[in-house]
Structures are given as C-alpha cells and as structure tokens.
Design a protein around this motif. Structure first.
Motif, mmCIF file in Angstrom:
data_model
loop_
_atom_site.group_PDB
_atom_site.id
_atom_site.type_symbol
_atom_site.label_atom_id
_atom_site.label_comp_id
_atom_site.label_asym_id
_atom_site.label_seq_id
_atom_site.Cartn_x
_atom_site.Cartn_y
_atom_site.Cartn_z
ATOM 1 N N LEU A 219 0.862 -1.184 0.000
ATOM 2 C CA LEU A 219 0.000 0.000 0.000
ATOM 3 C C LEU A 219 0.896 1.230 0.000
ATOM 4 O O LEU A 219 1.614 1.488 0.964
ATOM 5 C CB LEU A 219 -0.909 0.015 1.240
ATOM 6 N N LEU A 220 0.877 1.953 -1.127
ATOM 7 C CA LEU A 220 1.658 3.176 -1.227
ATOM 8 C C LEU A 220 0.736 4.352 -0.948
ATOM 9 O O LEU A 220 -0.347 4.444 -1.533
ATOM 10 C CB LEU A 220 2.211 3.356 -2.646
ATOM 11 N N ILE A 221 1.178 5.240 -0.098
ATOM 12 C CA ILE A 221 0.432 6.469 0.129
ATOM 13 C C ILE A 221 1.181 7.552 -0.628
ATOM 14 O O ILE A 221 2.385 7.714 -0.435
ATOM 15 C CB ILE A 221 0.377 6.783 1.630
ATOM 16 N N GLU A 222 0.497 8.241 -1.520
ATOM 17 C CA GLU A 222 1.214 9.133 -2.419
ATOM 18 C C GLU A 222 0.378 10.350 -2.809
ATOM 19 O O GLU A 222 -0.847 10.282 -2.881
ATOM 20 C CB GLU A 222 1.560 8.393 -3.725
ATOM 21 N N GLN A 223 1.086 11.450 -3.068
ATOM 22 C CA GLN A 223 0.424 12.553 -3.765
ATOM 23 C C GLN A 223 0.925 12.596 -5.197
ATOM 24 O O GLN A 223 0.379 13.307 -6.030
ATOM 25 C CB GLN A 223 0.755 13.872 -3.080
ATOM 26 N N ASN A 224 1.972 11.811 -5.461
ATOM 27 C CA ASN A 224 2.577 11.743 -6.778
ATOM 28 C C ASN A 224 1.797 10.737 -7.631
ATOM 29 O O ASN A 224 1.862 9.525 -7.392
ATOM 30 C CB ASN A 224 4.029 11.278 -6.588
ATOM 31 N N VAL A 225 1.054 11.247 -8.631
ATOM 32 C CA VAL A 225 0.217 10.345 -9.419
ATOM 33 C C VAL A 225 1.056 9.382 -10.260
ATOM 34 O O VAL A 225 0.543 8.377 -10.751
ATOM 35 C CB VAL A 225 -0.784 11.111 -10.332
ATOM 36 N N VAL B 213 -4.493 -0.982 -8.144
ATOM 37 C CA VAL B 213 -5.699 -0.242 -7.794
ATOM 38 C C VAL B 213 -5.295 1.112 -7.206
ATOM 39 O O VAL B 213 -4.307 1.205 -6.470
ATOM 40 C CB VAL B 213 -6.606 -1.063 -6.827
ATOM 41 N N GLY B 214 -6.018 2.145 -7.590
ATOM 42 C CA GLY B 214 -5.772 3.482 -7.061
ATOM 43 C C GLY B 214 -6.973 3.898 -6.223
ATOM 44 O O GLY B 214 -8.104 3.853 -6.702
ATOM 45 N N LEU B 215 -6.732 4.244 -4.977
ATOM 46 C CA LEU B 215 -7.831 4.609 -4.083
ATOM 47 C C LEU B 215 -7.744 6.109 -3.839
ATOM 48 O O LEU B 215 -6.710 6.617 -3.407
ATOM 49 C CB LEU B 215 -7.698 3.847 -2.764
ATOM 50 N N VAL B 216 -8.809 6.814 -4.158
ATOM 51 C CA VAL B 216 -8.781 8.266 -4.018
ATOM 52 C C VAL B 216 -9.477 8.658 -2.730
ATOM 53 O O VAL B 216 -10.630 8.305 -2.500
ATOM 54 C CB VAL B 216 -9.473 8.944 -5.216
ATOM 55 N N THR C 167 -6.307 12.027 -17.270
ATOM 56 C CA THR C 167 -7.458 12.921 -17.116
ATOM 57 C C THR C 167 -8.404 12.362 -16.060
ATOM 58 O O THR C 167 -8.849 13.091 -15.166
ATOM 59 C CB THR C 167 -8.216 13.061 -18.463
ATOM 60 N N ALA C 168 -8.671 11.054 -16.148
ATOM 61 C CA ALA C 168 -9.567 10.424 -15.169
ATOM 62 C C ALA C 168 -8.999 10.585 -13.765
ATOM 63 O O ALA C 168 -9.729 10.882 -12.809
ATOM 64 C CB ALA C 168 -9.765 8.951 -15.497
ATOM 65 N N VAL C 169 -7.671 10.415 -13.659
ATOM 66 C CA VAL C 169 -7.035 10.506 -12.351
ATOM 67 C C VAL C 169 -7.144 11.932 -11.801
ATOM 68 O O VAL C 169 -7.529 12.133 -10.649
ATOM 69 C CB VAL C 169 -5.556 10.068 -12.435
ATOM 70 N N SER C 170 -6.829 12.920 -12.642
ATOM 71 C CA SER C 170 -6.896 14.312 -12.170
ATOM 72 C C SER C 170 -8.320 14.652 -11.762
ATOM 73 O O SER C 170 -8.554 15.292 -10.741
ATOM 74 C CB SER C 170 -6.469 15.293 -13.247
ATOM 75 N N GLU C 171 -9.294 14.197 -12.575
ATOM 76 C CA GLU C 171 -10.696 14.470 -12.240
ATOM 77 C C GLU C 171 -11.062 13.849 -10.899
ATOM 78 O O GLU C 171 -11.681 14.483 -10.060
ATOM 79 C CB GLU C 171 -11.623 13.899 -13.324
ATOM 80 N N ALA C 172 -10.608 12.596 -10.719
ATOM 81 C CA ALA C 172 -10.916 11.905 -9.456
ATOM 82 C C ALA C 172 -10.292 12.649 -8.279
ATOM 83 O O ALA C 172 -10.909 12.811 -7.227
ATOM 84 C CB ALA C 172 -10.406 10.469 -9.508
ATOM 85 N N GLY D 283 -7.495 -0.846 -13.809
ATOM 86 C CA GLY D 283 -7.297 -1.035 -15.257
ATOM 87 C C GLY D 283 -6.914 0.253 -15.972
ATOM 88 O O GLY D 283 -6.017 0.966 -15.527
ATOM 89 N N ASP D 284 -7.604 0.531 -17.081
ATOM 90 C CA ASP D 284 -7.258 1.674 -17.923
ATOM 91 C C ASP D 284 -7.382 3.005 -17.189
ATOM 92 O O ASP D 284 -6.647 3.951 -17.488
ATOM 93 C CB ASP D 284 -8.161 1.708 -19.164
ATOM 94 N N GLU D 285 -8.297 3.066 -16.244
ATOM 95 C CA GLU D 285 -8.483 4.326 -15.502
ATOM 96 C C GLU D 285 -7.187 4.779 -14.826
ATOM 97 O O GLU D 285 -6.940 5.971 -14.659
ATOM 98 C CB GLU D 285 -9.531 4.144 -14.394
#
Ligand SMILES: Nc1ncnc2c1ncn2[C@@H]1O[C@H](COP(=O)(O)OP(=O)(O)OP(=O)(O)O)[C@@H](O)[C@H]1O
Ligand SMILES: [Mg+2]
Length: 259
Positions: free
Chosen positions: A215-221, A229-232, A251-256, A244-246
């Motif tokens: 489990l990485l805790i990050e602000q660096n996308v 898996v990315g948990l926002v 763009t999806a990541v920044s929006e999330a 997956g692709d998300e």
C-alpha cells in the motif's frame, strides 16, 4: 420438503450481497472506519480492500486522511468504530506490535532513520522482534540488501550522513527487515528527485513481484504506474477506486483527485 430444499429456500430469501461487502481475496479489508485525534474526527467511514499480491496506491490531497488511515491499519491510532480485517482476522484493536508480528509493517512519512546509528544497525532495528534468532536476521538482511545495493556499500555509514534518497531506501529496507506481508509506505517519493523516485518505484515493483502486498500512500500520481488499484481519498473517505485503464488515464485521475 427435504432439509436441502428448505435450506435452498432460506438461501434464496437472503438479500443480495451488498456492494462493498466482504471480498474473499482481500488481504486487508477496512470497513466504515471512523477515527481521529482527541475528539476531532478525521476519518468519516473509510472503506477499502486490498487483495493478496496487489499494489494499491492511496491518493489524496494534503489532510485528506491518508496517514490517519494507515495509522489505523497498523495499530498506532485507535479506531473509533468500523472494522479492520487482515488475512481474515479482526485486527481492529490490535497493538502495533501485534500487527507487525502478523505482517503489517508501515514505513512512516519523513524517512525516519536513526541518524546516529549506522546503516547495519538501522536495519537490525527493523528485525527487532526476531533479534534473538541471529540466522533469521542475517538471512533477512541478505535478502533486503539484494534490493538495495547502495545500502550494501554503506553498511558502516551513519544513517544521518546518507543522502535523502538513500535515507528513504533505508527506511523502506528497515521495514522489509520485519518480513512484511503488507508493506505500507507513506509518501516515499516526497522531496526526491524524479530519477530517485523512479528507483524507489522500481524497487517497490520488485518487492511486490516477490509476493509482498503493498500500500503506497502518495500525492505523486506517477505512483499509479506501479498500481493495481488506485484509491482516491477525500475528506476522510475513499471516494473512488480506479482500476485497469483508468489508472493510466491521467485525465480520469486528475478528475478523481479534484473531485
Ligand atoms: N496528531 C494529530 N493531532 C491532531 N490532528 C491531526 C494529527 N495528525 C493529523 N491531524 C489532522 O488530521 C487530518 C488528516 O491528516 P492526515 O495526516 O491523515 O492527512 P494526509 O492525507 O496524510 O495528508 P498529507 O498528504 O499532508 O500527509 C488533518 O486535518 C490533520 O490536521
Ligand atoms: Mg500524510
């Protein structure tokens, strides 16, 4: 009606499994966790699951509650309500020591090493609970140094004189000395040059490939490149799980992240 038929009828009558319910493959499962400091609530019902062998990245802005979540998972902050399960056991109110013994190890923010101790001693501290078993510690040290050749060259150097990148490597290596099954690394990339960040993520990838759930805790996308898996996280809750692709879709990541 036979007993079997009766049992079938009862099963049919059960409600459908609710979303976010128990995941059989989960190594870690956090459900509706509330927690905070003093009487100040910070986590308002955190839900997340990490499967065996995955690398998960917990993303979120400053103050979202990432570190607080990790502290609940590793037993260093009291969980007010909700549950935490690790490998099928309820660890919600376990001490840090018990969590470490079960394989939950956290590398804290700010690469805290013991500056007055040399690299070798810092690593030995990571294997504290096994310290009486010399062979175990030596074997573990050998494995850990395989990931970190730069540390092998500096075993006698005082940790306080290592570069920032080397100190971060040492902090991770020390965590690995406890032979974790779940390794939580809080903001490994903070303040490091991009080329060093890449080294750190490459090592994380290897650690994960060798069977450690991460489990990485990050602000660096950029960390999403190693993620399954990315948990926002936003204001004390996990608001999205990207897969997956998300994960590669900036763009999806920044929006999330921006909500
Ligand atoms: N020891 C503490 N005492 C009181 N409040 C705290 C303490 N630690 C954290 N908080 C508060 O809890 C909230 C969440 O903090 P947390 O450290 O979990 O955020 P974070 O997502 O890890 O942020 P960052 O990316 O800046 O590390 C913040 O509002 C913070 O001020
Ligand atoms: Mg934090």
């Amino acid at each position: 009606m036979s007993l079997l038929e009766e049992a079938d009828e009862t099963t049919d009558a059960l409600p459908a499994v609710p979303a976010g319910a128990s995941d059989d493959d989960a190594l870690l499962e956090v459900r509706s966790v509330r927690s905070g400091y003093g009487n100040l609530p910070v986590l308002h019902g955190v839900d997340l699951a990490i499967r065996r062998g995955q690398t998960a990245v917990l993303l979120g802005l400053n103050g979202a509650g990432k570190t607080t979540t990790a502290q609940n998972i590793c037993g260093s902050l009291r969980t007010w309500s909700g549950t935490i399960a690790f490998d099928g056991q309820d660890t919600t109110h376990w001490s840090t020591k018990r969590c470490v013994d079960a394989g939950i190890v956290m590398v804290p923010e700010g690469r805290r090493v013991f500056p007055e101790l040399n690299v070798a001693k810092n690593l030995q501290v990571g294997a504290w609970s096994q310290r009486r078993d010399r062979a175990w510690v030596d074997e573990q040290l050998e494995q850990v140094l395989d990931y970190f050749p730069r540390l092998r060259e500096r075993l006698g150097q005082l940790a306080g004189t290592l570069s920032g990148g080397e100190q971060q490597m040492l902090a991770i290596a020390r965590g690995l000395m406890a032979r974790p099954r779940l390794l939580i690394i809080d903001e490994a990339s903070m303040g490091l040059a991009p080329v060093i960040v890449k080294d750190v993520f490459d090592i994380v990838r290897r650690i994960n490939a060798d069977g450690v759930t991460v489990l990485l805790i990050e602000q660096n996308v950029g960390a999403l490149e190693v993620a399954d898996v990315g948990l926002v996280m936003e204001r004390g809750r996990v608001v999205r799980a990207l897969t997956g692709d998300e994960l590669r879709d900036r763009t999806a990541v920044s929006e999330a992240l921006m909500g």
